[in-house]
Design a protein around this motif. Structure first.
Motif, mmCIF file in Angstrom:
data_model
loop_
_atom_site.group_PDB
_atom_site.id
_atom_site.type_symbol
_atom_site.label_atom_id
_atom_site.label_comp_id
_atom_site.label_asym_id
_atom_site.label_seq_id
_atom_site.Cartn_x
_atom_site.Cartn_y
_atom_site.Cartn_z
ATOM 1 N N THR A 60 0.804 -1.223 0.000
ATOM 2 C CA THR A 60 0.000 0.000 0.000
ATOM 3 C C THR A 60 0.834 1.269 0.000
ATOM 4 O O THR A 60 0.397 2.296 -0.513
ATOM 5 N N TYR A 61 2.035 1.201 0.565
ATOM 6 C CA TYR A 61 2.821 2.415 0.759
ATOM 7 C C TYR A 61 3.995 2.476 -0.214
ATOM 8 O O TYR A 61 4.773 1.511 -0.319
ATOM 9 N N PRO A 62 4.168 3.590 -0.926
ATOM 10 C CA PRO A 62 5.330 3.738 -1.810
ATOM 11 C C PRO A 62 6.625 3.612 -1.017
ATOM 12 O O PRO A 62 6.699 4.004 0.150
ATOM 13 N N ILE A 63 7.642 3.084 -1.650
ATOM 14 C CA ILE A 63 8.917 2.851 -0.977
ATOM 15 C C ILE A 63 9.877 3.999 -1.269
ATOM 16 O O ILE A 63 10.234 4.244 -2.425
ATOM 17 N N SER A 64 10.290 4.687 -0.225
ATOM 18 C CA SER A 64 11.274 5.758 -0.375
ATOM 19 C C SER A 64 12.552 5.445 0.387
ATOM 20 O O SER A 64 13.550 6.158 0.256
ATOM 21 N N ASN A 65 12.524 4.377 1.186
ATOM 22 C CA ASN A 65 13.688 3.971 1.969
ATOM 23 C C ASN A 65 13.623 2.460 2.119
ATOM 24 O O ASN A 65 12.637 1.916 2.606
ATOM 25 N N TRP A 66 14.690 1.764 1.694
ATOM 26 C CA TRP A 66 14.682 0.305 1.662
ATOM 27 C C TRP A 66 15.245 -0.329 2.930
ATOM 28 O O TRP A 66 15.194 -1.549 3.078
ATOM 29 N N ASN A 67 15.801 0.471 3.827
ATOM 30 C CA ASN A 67 16.447 -0.084 5.018
ATOM 31 C C ASN A 67 15.406 -0.284 6.113
ATOM 32 O O ASN A 67 14.974 0.660 6.757
ATOM 33 N N VAL A 68 15.024 -1.511 6.347
ATOM 34 C CA VAL A 68 13.952 -1.814 7.290
ATOM 35 C C VAL A 68 14.335 -1.492 8.731
ATOM 36 O O VAL A 68 13.473 -1.347 9.595
ATOM 37 N N LEU A 69 15.625 -1.339 9.020
ATOM 38 C CA LEU A 69 16.081 -0.995 10.361
ATOM 39 C C LEU A 69 16.242 0.505 10.543
ATOM 40 O O LEU A 69 16.601 0.970 11.620
ATOM 41 N N ASN A 70 15.963 1.269 9.485
ATOM 42 C CA ASN A 70 16.038 2.722 9.527
ATOM 43 C C ASN A 70 14.678 3.276 9.949
ATOM 44 O O ASN A 70 13.632 2.722 9.605
ATOM 45 N N SER A 71 14.681 4.375 10.685
ATOM 46 C CA SER A 71 13.417 4.920 11.200
ATOM 47 C C SER A 71 12.456 5.313 10.097
ATOM 48 O O SER A 71 11.241 5.309 10.283
ATOM 49 N N ALA A 72 12.972 5.651 8.912
ATOM 50 C CA ALA A 72 12.099 6.012 7.798
ATOM 51 C C ALA A 72 11.840 4.830 6.871
ATOM 52 O O ALA A 72 11.042 4.936 5.945
ATOM 53 N N GLY A 73 12.491 3.708 7.122
ATOM 54 C CA GLY A 73 12.363 2.569 6.221
ATOM 55 C C GLY A 73 11.428 1.481 6.689
ATOM 56 O O GLY A 73 11.017 0.623 5.902
ATOM 57 N N ALA A 74 11.064 1.495 7.979
ATOM 58 C CA ALA A 74 10.259 0.402 8.515
ATOM 59 C C ALA A 74 8.772 0.622 8.270
ATOM 60 O O ALA A 74 7.959 0.615 9.182
ATOM 61 N N THR A 75 8.413 0.834 7.011
ATOM 62 C CA THR A 75 7.009 0.930 6.630
ATOM 63 C C THR A 75 6.469 -0.474 6.371
ATOM 64 O O THR A 75 7.238 -1.429 6.192
ATOM 65 N N TYR A 76 5.158 -0.604 6.331
ATOM 66 C CA TYR A 76 4.588 -1.925 6.117
ATOM 67 C C TYR A 76 5.035 -2.533 4.791
ATOM 68 O O TYR A 76 5.273 -3.745 4.700
ATOM 69 N N SER A 77 5.163 -1.726 3.767
ATOM 70 C CA SER A 77 5.585 -2.263 2.472
ATOM 71 C C SER A 77 6.989 -2.845 2.558
ATOM 72 O O SER A 77 7.259 -3.950 2.066
ATOM 73 N N VAL A 78 7.895 -2.106 3.171
ATOM 74 C CA VAL A 78 9.278 -2.580 3.282
ATOM 75 C C VAL A 78 9.364 -3.776 4.226
ATOM 76 O O VAL A 78 10.128 -4.715 3.991
ATOM 77 N N LEU A 79 8.559 -3.770 5.271
ATOM 78 C CA LEU A 79 8.539 -4.908 6.183
ATOM 79 C C LEU A 79 8.075 -6.177 5.461
ATOM 80 O O LEU A 79 8.657 -7.250 5.628
ATOM 81 N N ASP A 80 7.013 -6.060 4.664
ATOM 82 C CA ASP A 80 6.525 -7.211 3.903
ATOM 83 C C ASP A 80 7.616 -7.775 2.997
ATOM 84 O O ASP A 80 7.840 -8.979 2.931
ATOM 85 N N ILE A 81 8.277 -6.879 2.280
ATOM 86 C CA ILE A 81 9.306 -7.302 1.321
ATOM 87 C C ILE A 81 10.529 -7.845 2.036
ATOM 88 O O ILE A 81 11.071 -8.902 1.676
ATOM 89 N N SER A 82 10.973 -7.143 3.075
ATOM 90 C CA SER A 82 12.173 -7.564 3.793
ATOM 91 C C SER A 82 11.977 -8.891 4.500
ATOM 92 O O SER A 82 12.930 -9.647 4.707
ATOM 93 N N SER A 83 10.735 -9.201 4.865
ATOM 94 C CA SER A 83 10.458 -10.480 5.509
ATOM 95 C C SER A 83 10.833 -11.655 4.619
ATOM 96 O O SER A 83 11.167 -12.734 5.106
ATOM 97 N N VAL A 84 10.800 -11.439 3.320
ATOM 98 C CA VAL A 84 11.166 -12.490 2.372
ATOM 99 C C VAL A 84 12.683 -12.577 2.201
ATOM 100 O O VAL A 84 13.226 -13.647 1.938
ATOM 101 N N LEU A 85 13.378 -11.470 2.391
ATOM 102 C CA LEU A 85 14.793 -11.367 2.029
ATOM 103 C C LEU A 85 15.767 -11.546 3.185
ATOM 104 O O LEU A 85 16.875 -12.050 2.978
ATOM 105 N N MET A 86 15.386 -11.092 4.374
ATOM 106 C CA MET A 86 16.371 -10.893 5.428
ATOM 107 C C MET A 86 16.304 -11.945 6.517
ATOM 108 O O MET A 86 15.224 -12.392 6.902
ATOM 109 N N PRO A 87 17.463 -12.354 7.047
ATOM 110 C CA PRO A 87 17.521 -13.399 8.064
ATOM 111 C C PRO A 87 17.412 -12.830 9.470
ATOM 112 O O PRO A 87 17.636 -11.647 9.707
ATOM 113 N N GLY A 88 17.078 -13.699 10.416
ATOM 114 C CA GLY A 88 17.019 -13.309 11.814
ATOM 115 C C GLY A 88 17.273 -14.502 12.713
ATOM 116 O O GLY A 88 16.963 -15.640 12.363
#
Length: 576
Positions: A60-88
């Motif tokens: 739903t939200y346009p992506i302007s910051n791809w860093n999910v750990l950044n205060s401006a990057g942890a939007t729902y769109s980036v979280l959805d995408i990063s959930s597929v890519l990033m390990p924990g």
């Protein structure tokens, strides 16, 4: 939990959430035909699926910051995408239970108390999509970027825990990671979920200095479309219309995904998402639930959906940087003027009559530590006469006409910002406007392209924001309630620059608590203080609404890890 694979964003410290086990009804975990799916939250919609095909998921939200750990990057769109890519290192099951990510780290345990020491062992098969091993270097980089002592200018969404680490060291060719704390940290399992690739960071410049760290974190990872992955898919293309196309990650070290391709399609107008689902343009939508959206989906053939109490809550935030709102009497009157039950009845209550006002700032109803800390202070009562008394006792004039402060200055129009296409928040904003009109307060509803960016710009007085919780209650509350540095008016997810030294002390004491129960007691005390400051009005626990094509199997909600938590299992119904 169904198998998660070797990647997880479930604990990302900027948007972790609490999903209570009682959210869903009992029964089996499957559904036949169309309509609402109920059952075990860990196994809903389990099915045999075929190999191949494409699934399209709506963001739903346009992506302007791809860093999910950044205060401006942890939007729902980036979280959805990063959930597929990033390990924990750890993950959360859909029922809210935290567990070790067994296929990424073969062990993760506390091996010492004085000082607190944690040791992780990384699976030797775990590699990034370029073939580079996942190693201690990745843990070291993530720690340094998220520790304000190491990188004071890194715009981290949450530094909790990382700012208590003394050292992170690797051994056994980087497969063993030893983390030593200089202060105890009760929520240590929330750390390194996710973490960033150190070798990619170095492509943005040297990272051995604070300035280099900040450049890689704030610019490199933020501005660059991720070419790396440690999940079942990798990004093939970021399209001109803001959508993301993923294909299988050839270096993925878990069970091969069923789908050939996973597409994230940007549709900012939530009202259009059911139509796109009906037309087959998308296969999965995850909008904020609204009565018209739910009703539309209920009538669609070939569609299944879930509605459950979600992992987040809606709150009305008042901007404490705004001159008029620096007066606690005005803030108190605003909270007294709004009847929260009316807000619920006219929004989510229309499709879920179990919704009720949230009575705490730091806890979700039913969670350990939850208690009513707002009612005795007049929160959400919608009593105009009490509001008028609050204002007149404080020296305000023109109550009910044109409100003026005790100095005789007119209270300026209060601008409430709302994300474009978010009808739920737009409705809530209009209800706030109507509630404050009898006081002589003019509320102006402003639609913005990106709420986070609008908040950072500072031209706002109010906004309805979603706040998330987690089983790690202290860590999840730090971003919202810990004071910003003196020279900042926005930090982490402290949207309104809230700060109270007593709350800061209690939050830090909770972080060092000897047990979860001891931490909860500190948070309860902080909860009462936050209420007395009248800075944020809790509204209700949000509802989670996931709808998907009935041709897809193994798609299910996970309010902590997002529905994309198990995309390697997704597939088209049929035999392989």
């Amino acid at each position: 939990m169904a198998y998660r694979g070797k990647h997880s964003l479930a604990l990302t410290t900027s948007a972790v959430a609490l999903l209570l086990a009682a959210c869903a009804g009992g029964g089996g975990g499957t559904a036949s035909g169309d309509g609402r799916v109920t059952g075990d939250v860990n196994t809903m919609n389990t099915a045999k699926v075929a190999k191949g095909g494409t699934a399209t998921y709506t963001i739903t939200y346009p992506i302007s910051n791809w860093n999910v750990l950044n205060s401006a990057g942890a939007t729902y769109s980036v979280l959805d995408i990063s959930s597929v890519l990033m390990p924990g290192a750890f993950m959360i099951k859909p029922d809210g239970t935290p567990v070790r990510n067994e296929t990424l780290v073969t062990s993760a345990e506390k091996v010492g108390d004085s000082p607190q020491t944690i040791k992780y062992t990384i699976d030797p098969e775990a590699v990034w999509s370029d073939g580079r091993p996942i190693s201690a270097d990745d843990f070291v980089y993530t720690w340094r970027a998220l520790d304000p002592r190491e990188c004071p200018k890194c715009q981290a969404s949450n530094t909790a825990g990382y700012d208590r680490i003394k050292s992170v060291k690797g051994s056994d060719e980087g497969r063993t990671v030893t983390v030593v704390f200089d202060k105890p940290y009760v929520d240590w399992q929330a750390l390194f979920s996710p973490f960033l690739p150190a070798h990619v960071a170095e492509t943005y410049g040297p990272t051995d200095t604070a300035a280099g760290l900040a450049k890689s974190f704030n610019e490199g990872f933020a501005k660059s479309v991720p070419k790396f992955s440690a999940g079942p898919f990798r990004i093939q293309e970021y399209t001109s219309d803001g959508s993301v196309v993923m294909v299988r990650n050839e270096k993925w070290f878990g069970p091969p995904p069923n789908l050939d391709k996973l597409v994230f399609r940007l549709i900012t107008d939530v009202a259009q998402q059911p139509t796109s689902l009906a037309n087959g343009e998308v296969d999965v939508i995850y909008p904020n639930p609204q009565v018209d959206i739910v009703q539309q989906v209920e009538e669609l053939p070939g569609v299944r959906y879930q509605v459950t109490p979600g992992a987040s809550v809606h709150k009305l935030w008042l901007n404490l940087n705004a001159r008029a709102l620096q007066d606690v009497a005005l803030r108190k009157s605003i909270f007294q003027a709004i009847r929260v039950q009316d807000v619920i009845d006219k929004t989510i209550g229309q499709f879920d009559d179990t919704a009720e006002p949230l009575l705490s700032h730091l806890f979700i109803g039913g969670a350990p530590g939850y208690s009513d800390v707002v009612s005795e202070l007049g929160y959400g009562i919608g009593d105009v006469e009490k509001v008028k008394k609050t204002l007149t006792d404080a020296g305000y004039t023109g109550v009910g006409a044109k409100l003026a402060d005790p100095d005789g200055k007119a209270v300026p129009p209060l601008r409430i910002v709302v994300q474009a296409g978010d009808q739920l928040r737009a409705s809530e904003a209009q209800l706030v406007k109507a509630s404050l009109a009898p006081l002589g307060v003019d509320v102006q509803v402003a639609t913005v392209a990106n709420t986070i960016e609008a908040v950072q710009e500072g031209n706002w007085a109010m906004t309805v924001a979603t706040v998330s919780q987690s089983p790690f209650a202290t860590t999840s509350n730090i971003p919202y309630y810990l004071s910003c540095p003196e020279d900042q008016t926005f930090c982490r997810f402290n949207l309104n620059n809230y700060g109270n030294p007593k709350v800061d002390r209690l939050l830090n004491e909770a972080l060092s608590a000897s047990s979860a129960q001891a931490a909860t007691e500190k948070l309860q005390e902080a909860d009462r203080i936050v209420s007395s400051d009248y800075a944020i009005l809790p509204l209700y626990q949000n509802r989670s609404f996931l709808a998907y094509s009935a041709k897809l199997g193994n798609v299910r909600d996970n309010s902590l890890g997002f529905p994309t938590y198990n995309t390697e299992q997704w597939g088209l119904l049929g035999e392989s």
